[in-house]
Scaffold this motif. Structure first.
Motif, short mmCIF file in Angstrom:
data_model
loop_
_atom_site.label_atom_id
_atom_site.label_comp_id
_atom_site.label_asym_id
_atom_site.label_seq_id
_atom_site.Cartn_x
_atom_site.Cartn_y
_atom_site.Cartn_z
N GLY A 201 0.79 -1.22 0.00
CA GLY A 201 0.00 0.00 0.00
C GLY A 201 0.82 1.27 0.00
N THR A 202 1.97 1.24 0.63
CA THR A 202 2.80 2.44 0.58
C THR A 202 4.15 2.05 0.06
OG1 THR A 202 3.49 2.05 2.84
CG2 THR A 202 1.72 3.67 2.49
N CYS A 203 4.75 2.91 -0.66
CA CYS A 203 6.07 2.60 -1.19
C CYS A 203 6.82 3.92 -1.29
CB CYS A 203 5.96 1.91 -2.53
SG CYS A 203 5.34 2.98 -3.83
N SER A 204 8.07 3.82 -1.61
CA SER A 204 8.89 5.04 -1.65
C SER A 204 8.43 5.98 -2.76
CB SER A 204 10.37 4.66 -1.81
OG SER A 204 10.50 3.66 -2.80
N ILE A 205 7.75 5.43 -3.77
CA ILE A 205 7.23 6.30 -4.83
C ILE A 205 6.00 7.05 -4.33
CG2 ILE A 205 6.30 6.34 -7.20
CD1 ILE A 205 8.06 3.66 -7.46
N CYS A 206 5.14 6.32 -3.57
CA CYS A 206 3.97 6.98 -2.98
C CYS A 206 4.40 8.17 -2.13
CB CYS A 206 3.18 6.02 -2.09
SG CYS A 206 2.48 4.64 -2.96
N VAL A 207 5.52 8.05 -1.42
CA VAL A 207 5.91 9.15 -0.54
C VAL A 207 6.78 10.17 -1.25
CG1 VAL A 207 5.67 7.75 1.53
CG2 VAL A 207 7.93 7.95 0.45
N GLY A 208 6.95 10.04 -2.54
CA GLY A 208 7.48 11.17 -3.29
C GLY A 208 8.87 11.02 -3.87
#
Lengths: 233, 263
Positions: A201-208
């Protein structure tokens, strides 16, 4: 109350299939409710309300993925449909990125696919197909019998336990066996769970982080030489 | 699979919801039957009803019985049990599989994955290549095949791979294939054949013909003695026209002598 969750790519005929099923249930004096989940536009709720005089709702998932949205709203929807006195709740959703599937335990999962969509489609839709109970094949009149049977074989190759039902959603041909299977469903309990594992659900791309290449990231990494067929399990 | 002896068509309704005029037709093993009628009269719908084992659940309201009984649900759930092969009017495939791979998959599913299915693919290609002027390359992708190659392959697939007791053909004469050769090859098989057709030659070869009008079967005509005696002459005329068609195709010029076969 029995729960039927219907997924499938856009324009495959999900709504037409559900329209025939709901019509046949209503003819037998059953009570149905309907929820449509779409990203930004849907009018099936209004049409079904007008056509069948059944309680309907719709939800726009907007910035959420429709399957995520479905998890969020399904609990409330079940309470709403029970309050409306429905015996059958139909949820129609346009799963989009094909990593999740919206089917939950104790429901009937219908994956609607069109026979005209190419022989590789069954390999591409992942858990939407492999975690379904029934693959409903629409637009069967548009291809030859031989090609239809090869398409069926392709589905069974990827999803051997999924039952394949071919229908003509224009005339409602092939709908009766689906209705019989829906009528035989058990009622849902109160601890429903997703059938498949959700993707990360979260990844380093999700966080920018914008850098290209797995070396620049953390969490779940995927080099080029690590490809497995994704089944959502 | 039980041995198929006959298939029955029980009448439904026409396009104006009036009762179908012919309320029952029984087709027996070995029957060669034509379905005739104007465009839009419901010929294709009739063979689709048969292929779907209609049970008063299609727009025509017809019902299909096999050996006098409601068909087994297994017929539609497992292609290996399906006693019907249908050759539709499709002149293209959507699949981008190579011909050899497509036929191999189909041979396996139609024959319950028995190992001898492999030989059928070769036989199917040989059969198809007798029906079309442009040989089919087994490595071509299905979607690249011409209209004639597509129809030739569908007919060969129905006869060799499916090899079902009932074969339904929709307007084989429009296929851009060798129609007479198709009929010769198919007649080597003992089956129930239903030809949707406008072609006098095919019609006169049939035991009887089902006449359609406005979505309804309006009568059944048994080929008369007089019609049978016409068949030879009709074949000659047809051969002459076929030869002329072929000459035009090859860029040749027609001459008086082309009609000599008609004397």
């Amino acid at each position: 109350m029995k729960l039927i969750i219907c997924a499938g790519p856009a324009t495959t005929g999900k709504t037409s299939v559900l329209r025939h099923i709901i019509r046949k249930l209503i003819e037998k004096d059953h009570r149905a409710a309907y929820l449509k989940i779409d990203v930004q536009f849907a009018e099936e709720d209004i049409k079904f309300q007008e056509e069948f005089r059944i309680p309907t709702r719709k939800v726009y998932s907007g910035e959420l993925c429709p399957d995520h949205c479905s998890v969020m709203v399904l609990g409330d929807t079940i309470k709403w449909a029970q309050k409306e006195g429905a015996e059958y709740l139909f949820v129609e959703t346009a799963g989009l990125c094909l990593r999740c599937s919206p089917y939950v335990t104790e429901s009937l999962g219908l994956a609607v696919l069109e026979a005209t969509s190419g022989i590789n489609l069954p390999l591409k839709v992942g858990p939407m197909l492999s975690l379904a109970d029934i693959a409903v094949i629409t637009k069967i009149d548009r291809i030859s019998q031989a090609e239809r049977e090869v398409f069926r074989a392709r589905i069974q190759e990827v999803a051997p336990d999924v039952r394949v039902r071919e229908v003509n959603a224009l005339y409602g041909i092939g709908i009766d066996p689906l209705v019989r299977q829906i009528e035989a469903l058990p009622d849902v309990g109160d601890s429903l769970k997703l059938r498949g594992n959700p993707p990360v659900g979260t990844c380093s791309i999700c966080v920018g982080k914008k850098e290209i290449g797995w070396e620049a990231h953390f969490g779940v990494l995927r080099p080029l030489d690590n490809q497995t067929f994704y089944r959502g399990q | 699979m039980d041995i198929i002896q006959n298939i029955s068509i029980l009448g439904g309704q026409d396009k104006n919801r009036r009762l179908e005029l012919v309320d029952r037709i029984d087709l027996k093993m070995g029957d060669m039957v034509s379905v005739v009628g104007p465009t839009g009269s419901g010929k294709t719908t009739l063979i689709n009803d048969i292929e779907l084992f209609a049970d008063r659940n299609t727009p025509s309201g017809r019902r299909i019985l096999i050996n006098g009984e409601v068909p087994s649900p297994d017929y539609t759930e497992n292609p290996a049990s399906n006693p019907i092969a249908l050759i539709t009017q499709h002149t293209t495939f959507l699949s981008d599989l190579p011909v050899i791979e497509f036929l191999t998959i189909h041979a396996r599913v139609r024959n319950n994955f028995r190992p001898e299915a492999g030989d059928l693919v070769r036989q199917t290609l040989d059969f198809a290549n007798q029906l079309t002027g442009e040989p089919i390359n087994e490595t071509s992708r299905m979607m690249e095949l011409s209209g004639g190659q597509t129809r030739a392959l569908l007919i060969a697939d129905a006869a060799v791979i499916c090899n079902t007791p009932i074969i339904l053909l929709d307007e084989v004469e429009n296929a851009g294939i060798y129609r007479v050769r198709t009929l010769e090859l198919l007649r080597e098989y003992r089956k129930i054949f239903l030809f949707v057709t406008h072609d006098p030659r095919i019609t006169l070869l049939s035991d009887y013909r089902i006449v359609m009008q406005n979505g309804s079967i309006v009568k059944v005509i048994h080929t008369t003695e007089e019609e049978r005696s016409l068949a030879l002459k009709v074949s000659q005329i047809d051969d002459v026209l076929t030869a002329m068609r072929e000459k035009i195709r090859l860029g040749e010029v027609l001459v008086d002598a082309d009609l000599e076969g008609l004397l």
